[in-house]
Design an enzyme around this catalytic site. Structure first.
Site, PDB file in Angstrom:
ATOM      1  N   GLU A 108       3.290  19.324  14.635  1.00 25.74           N
ATOM      2  CA  GLU A 108       3.109  20.464  13.733  1.00 25.74           C
ATOM      3  C   GLU A 108       4.263  20.409  12.750  1.00 25.74           C
ATOM      4  OE1 GLU A 108       3.765  23.628  12.010  1.00 25.74           O
ATOM      5  OE2 GLU A 108       3.868  24.731  13.909  1.00 25.74           O
ATOM      6  N   GLY A 138       8.480  13.844  12.095  1.00 28.17           N
ATOM      7  CA  GLY A 138       7.115  13.680  12.627  1.00 28.17           C
ATOM      8  C   GLY A 138       6.604  12.260  12.412  1.00 28.17           C
ATOM      9  N   LYS A 193      13.485  20.351  24.434  1.00 27.37           N
ATOM     10  CA  LYS A 193      14.763  20.387  23.706  1.00 27.37           C
ATOM     11  C   LYS A 193      14.656  21.340  22.522  1.00 27.37           C
ATOM     12  CE  LYS A 193      16.447  17.864  20.338  1.00 27.37           C
ATOM     13  NZ  LYS A 193      17.142  18.931  19.567  1.00 27.37           N
ATOM     14  N   GLY A 236       8.452  20.439  13.581  1.00 29.03           N
ATOM     15  CA  GLY A 236       9.651  20.234  12.772  1.00 29.03           C
ATOM     16  C   GLY A 236       9.292  19.605  11.444  1.00 29.03           C
ATOM     17  N   SER A 237      10.217  18.796  10.921  1.00 29.52           N
ATOM     18  CA  SER A 237      10.016  18.257   9.575  1.00 29.52           C
ATOM     19  C   SER A 237       9.001  17.113   9.582  1.00 29.52           C
ATOM     20  CB  SER A 237      11.347  17.756   9.018  1.00 29.52           C
ATOM     21  OG  SER A 237      11.836  16.701   9.820  1.00 29.52           O
ATOM     22  N   THR A 238       8.346  16.912   8.448  1.00 30.35           N
ATOM     23  CA  THR A 238       7.371  15.838   8.305  1.00 30.35           C
ATOM     24  C   THR A 238       8.050  14.486   8.477  1.00 30.35           C
ATOM     25  OG1 THR A 238       5.962  17.216   6.942  1.00 30.35           O
ATOM     26  CG2 THR A 238       5.665  14.850   6.713  1.00 30.35           C
ATOM     27  N   GLU A 255       8.272  21.192   0.245  1.00 31.95           N
ATOM     28  CA  GLU A 255       8.579  22.340   1.101  1.00 31.95           C
ATOM     29  C   GLU A 255      10.051  22.732   0.933  1.00 31.95           C
ATOM     30  OE1 GLU A 255       8.646  21.742   5.429  1.00 31.95           O
ATOM     31  OE2 GLU A 255       7.547  23.627   5.604  1.00 31.95           O
ATOM     32  N   CYS A 263       6.744  27.639   8.656  1.00 23.41           N
ATOM     33  CA  CYS A 263       6.003  26.477   8.165  1.00 23.41           C
ATOM     34  C   CYS A 263       4.735  26.913   7.444  1.00 23.41           C
ATOM     35  CB  CYS A 263       5.683  25.545   9.323  1.00 23.41           C
ATOM     36  SG  CYS A 263       5.070  26.419  10.754  1.00 23.41           S
TER      37      CYS A 263
HETATM   38  P1  NAI Z   1      14.088  18.410  12.057  1.00 21.55           P
HETATM   39  O1  NAI Z   1      12.686  17.945  12.019  1.00 21.55           O
HETATM   40  O2  NAI Z   1      15.176  17.406  11.906  1.00 21.55           O
HETATM   41  O3  NAI Z   1      14.369  19.176  13.449  1.00 21.55           O
HETATM   42  C1  NAI Z   1      13.382  19.621  14.339  1.00 21.55           C
HETATM   43  C2  NAI Z   1      13.705  19.181  15.749  1.00 21.55           C
HETATM   44  O4  NAI Z   1      13.591  17.756  15.856  1.00 21.55           O
HETATM   45  C3  NAI Z   1      15.117  19.503  16.230  1.00 21.55           C
HETATM   46  O5  NAI Z   1      15.051  19.884  17.582  1.00 21.55           O
HETATM   47  C4  NAI Z   1      15.845  18.172  16.074  1.00 21.55           C
HETATM   48  O6  NAI Z   1      16.948  18.036  16.924  1.00 21.55           O
HETATM   49  C5  NAI Z   1      14.757  17.191  16.443  1.00 21.55           C
HETATM   50  N1  NAI Z   1      14.917  15.839  15.902  1.00 21.55           N
HETATM   51  C6  NAI Z   1      15.591  15.431  14.782  1.00 21.55           C
HETATM   52  N2  NAI Z   1      15.483  14.101  14.625  1.00 21.55           N
HETATM   53  C7  NAI Z   1      14.722  13.641  15.636  1.00 21.55           C
HETATM   54  C8  NAI Z   1      14.249  12.337  16.011  1.00 21.55           C
HETATM   55  N3  NAI Z   1      14.525  11.256  15.289  1.00 21.55           N
HETATM   56  N4  NAI Z   1      13.481  12.230  17.119  1.00 21.55           N
HETATM   57  C9  NAI Z   1      13.168  13.314  17.848  1.00 21.55           C
HETATM   58  N5  NAI Z   1      13.599  14.555  17.553  1.00 21.55           N
HETATM   59  C10 NAI Z   1      14.361  14.732  16.461  1.00 21.55           C
HETATM   60  O7  NAI Z   1      14.249  19.543  10.973  1.00 21.55           O
HETATM   61  P2  NAI Z   1      15.553  20.016  10.160  1.00 21.55           P
HETATM   62  O8  NAI Z   1      16.344  18.837   9.710  1.00 21.55           O
HETATM   63  O9  NAI Z   1      16.258  21.032  10.967  1.00 21.55           O
HETATM   64  O10 NAI Z   1      14.899  20.709   8.871  1.00 21.55           O
HETATM   65  C11 NAI Z   1      14.548  19.929   7.746  1.00 21.55           C
HETATM   66  C12 NAI Z   1      13.323  20.470   7.046  1.00 21.55           C
HETATM   67  O11 NAI Z   1      12.221  20.371   7.914  1.00 21.55           O
HETATM   68  C13 NAI Z   1      13.376  21.937   6.670  1.00 21.55           C
HETATM   69  O12 NAI Z   1      14.012  22.134   5.445  1.00 21.55           O
HETATM   70  C14 NAI Z   1      11.911  22.278   6.617  1.00 21.55           C
HETATM   71  O13 NAI Z   1      11.389  21.900   5.362  1.00 21.55           O
HETATM   72  C15 NAI Z   1      11.306  21.414   7.691  1.00 21.55           C
HETATM   73  N6  NAI Z   1      11.086  22.154   8.964  1.00 21.55           N
HETATM   74  C16 NAI Z   1       9.816  22.503   9.306  1.00 21.55           C
HETATM   75  C17 NAI Z   1       9.593  23.245  10.440  1.00 21.55           C
HETATM   76  C18 NAI Z   1       8.227  23.673  10.842  1.00 21.55           C
HETATM   77  O14 NAI Z   1       8.093  24.667  11.523  1.00 21.55           O
HETATM   78  N7  NAI Z   1       7.197  22.943  10.514  1.00 21.55           N
HETATM   79  C19 NAI Z   1      10.691  23.707  11.273  1.00 21.55           C
HETATM   80  C20 NAI Z   1      11.993  23.234  10.876  1.00 21.55           C
HETATM   81  C21 NAI Z   1      12.168  22.505   9.737  1.00 21.55           C
END
Ligand code: NAI
Ligand code: MG
Length: 484
Positions: free
Chosen positions: A264, A247, A190, A242-244, A395, A298
């Protein structure tokens, strides 16, 4: 010709990349079992271009029923076909994906920049070629797993649920799918809700590469869709970037199950400049580390540590360089900094800019003018930041760099490590001994020396502490997809 002043900016004529070869359909369904299927949810949501705020397309929102269908297709493909193939045969499919990606590289790069806002220079020169290289690299491992892990009985895990973010949409899809297929697993992936298009293009490529139905399924949706994937009993492996916060949520959700996970998550990398560093090169590396790709990285070098003796020089040169950065249309070949990925992310960054000012830090922003429409942010410095500042500890995920000074190597190691994250770091010095001293003491998965943000499929990547666990890339990237 105008004289060259430190903050002089050349005027560039627009150099837009053509976009007529990039075919975006008005609507996308779910790619399940090798077919494009209408969502059981009957709902679609828009994906926009963050640089113009215009709608590009609408994509299906997968509900629990759709997730079940995708996982059932992946399970069937695993049991009836994929796990029985020889490594050499799996490799042929993976090589094919890599080659079709190369053939369609221009189209992928343009769509990546349209949907996510990153400069075409980045998507064309980094994201797309590196994504294809990942498929090539892991295709090479598929028939050599017994050499990678001699005298071990290897088995794939089964169905992998893979959830990826919006900062490197195609590259993250490649990082996840390539090692999973090479080791004999099947996939449900996804993409993030704001950047689904290149993953859907990858589904077209997978169709073109003639992969057996169900081996790779690509479904779109929000966090709820991701959560349904995580909670499904037939998933054996979860790979998340994605976000901590999310995670941690996933970790809780799989506690007590036998599901394997790799996470990650965020980062807050220290980029450390010693007084014997090649300063001009370091300034370029600092700019590359935090400002290119809008700081949506990240492993971005978001905390700069400069040794006191060269602090004034580094900061002045950095300001001069920042004033030459071109912020604007992601599809313009001259653009250095494109659009912030979404309104939500821009709001998050703006909130941190306010916090930094309220904390009393000195703010510097480049003199560029921002486009009227779209989500943009000027490259920003916070000078004289304290270790306890929120802008240092948290972050931001935008083009915002904090600057701290230091006197001794012990002090900088202490400060650099004093953070919940540990994904990456950078060090700039003339002395190899300082580099090795630092690399052994930094609690960071990657430490770059006299360079920054360099990636290669052969090299493992992943974090310490709240940056997550598990490694992607290289031989290490095979482990999380195998049972021994
Ligand atoms: P997010 O962690 O919500 O989104 C990442 C992915 O997880 C998306 O595909 C989202 O649809 C999915 N997701 C969201 N909630 C979920 C759940 N409960 N269970 C399973 N999957 C889920 O990140 P978001 O809200 O877009 O960004 C927030 C912050 O996270 C950013 O400001 C940044 O600090 C950090 N981030 C870090 C990344 C990295 O590469 N380590 C990448 C994106 C965001
Ligand atoms: Mg979008």
């Amino acid at each position: 010709m105008k004289p060259s002043a430190p903050d002089f900016q050349w005027e560039y004529a627009p150099a837009p990349e053509a976009r007529d070869h990039a075919k975006i359909k008005p609507q996308y369904d779910l790619f399940i079992n090798g077919k494009w299927q209408k969502p059981a949810s009957k709902t679609y949501f828009d994906t926009i271009s963050p640089s113009t705020e215009q709608k590009l397309s609408e994509v299906a929102e997968a509900n629990e029923k759709d997730v079940n269908a995708a996982i059932a297709a992946a399970k069937k493909a695993y049991n009836t076909y994929w796990k029985k193939l020889t490594g050499a045969d799996r490799a042929k499919y993976i090589f094919r994906i890599a080659r079709v990606m190369q053939e369609r590289a221009r189209e992928l790069a343009v769509i990546e920049s349209l949907d996510g806002g990153k400069p075409i220079r980045e998507s064309r020169d980094f994201d797309v070629p590196t994504a294809a290289n990942h498929f090539f690299y892991y295709a090479g491992w598929a028939d050599k797993l017994n050499y990678a892990f001699p005298n071990r009985r290897l088995q794939p895990l089964g169905v992998a649920a893979q959830i990826i973010p919006w900062n490197f949409p195609l590259l993250m899809a490649a990082w996840k799918i390539a090692p999973a297929l090479a080791t004999g697993n099947t996939v449900v992936l996804k993409p993030a809700e704001s950047t689904p298009l290149t993953a859907l293009k990858l589904a077209e490529i997978i169709e073109e590469a003639d992969l057996p139905p169900g081996v790779v399924n690509i479904i779109t949706g929000f966090g709820k869709t991701g959560a349904a994937m995580v909670n499904h009993p037939d998933v054996q492996k979860i790979a998340f970037t994605g976000s901590t916060d999310v995670g941690k949520h996933i970790q809780k959700a799989v506690a007590g199950t036998t599901k394997k996970i790799t996470l990650e998550l965020g980062g807050k990398a220290a980029n450390i400049v010693f007084d014997d560093a090649p300063i001009n090169q370091a300034v370029e590396g600092i700019v590359n580390g935090i400002f290119f790709n809008q700081g949506h990285v990240c492993c971005a070098g978001s905390r700069l540590f400069v040794q006191e003796g060269v602090a004034a020089e580094v900061i002045q040169k950095l300001k001069n360089r920042m004033n030459t950065l071109i912020v604007g249309d992601p599809l313009d070949k001259n653009t250095d900094i494109g659009a912030i990925n979404s309104k939500e992310q821009l709001d998050r960054i703006k909130a941190y800019l306010k916090i930094g000012v309220e904390e009393g830090l000195e703010l510097f922003q480049s003199t560029c003018t921002l486009p009227k429409k779209g989500f943009f942010c000027k490259p920003t410095l916070f000078i004289g930041a304290a270790q306890s500042s929120r802008v240092v500890q948290e972050e931001i995920f935008g083009p915002v760099l904090t600057i701290q000074t230091f006197r001794t190597i012990e002090e900088v190691i202490e400060k650099a490590n004093n953070i919940p994250y540990g994904l990456s770091a950078g060090v700039w010095t003339d002395k190899g001994s300082k580099i090795f001293n630092l690399t052994t003491k930094m609690r960071a998965g990657v430490v770059w020396a006299n360079t920054y943000n360099k990636f290669d499929p052969t090299s493992p990547f992943g974090g310490y502490k709240e940056s997550g666990f598990g490694r992607e890339g290289g031989l290490h990237g095979l482990y999380p997809y195998l049972k021994f």
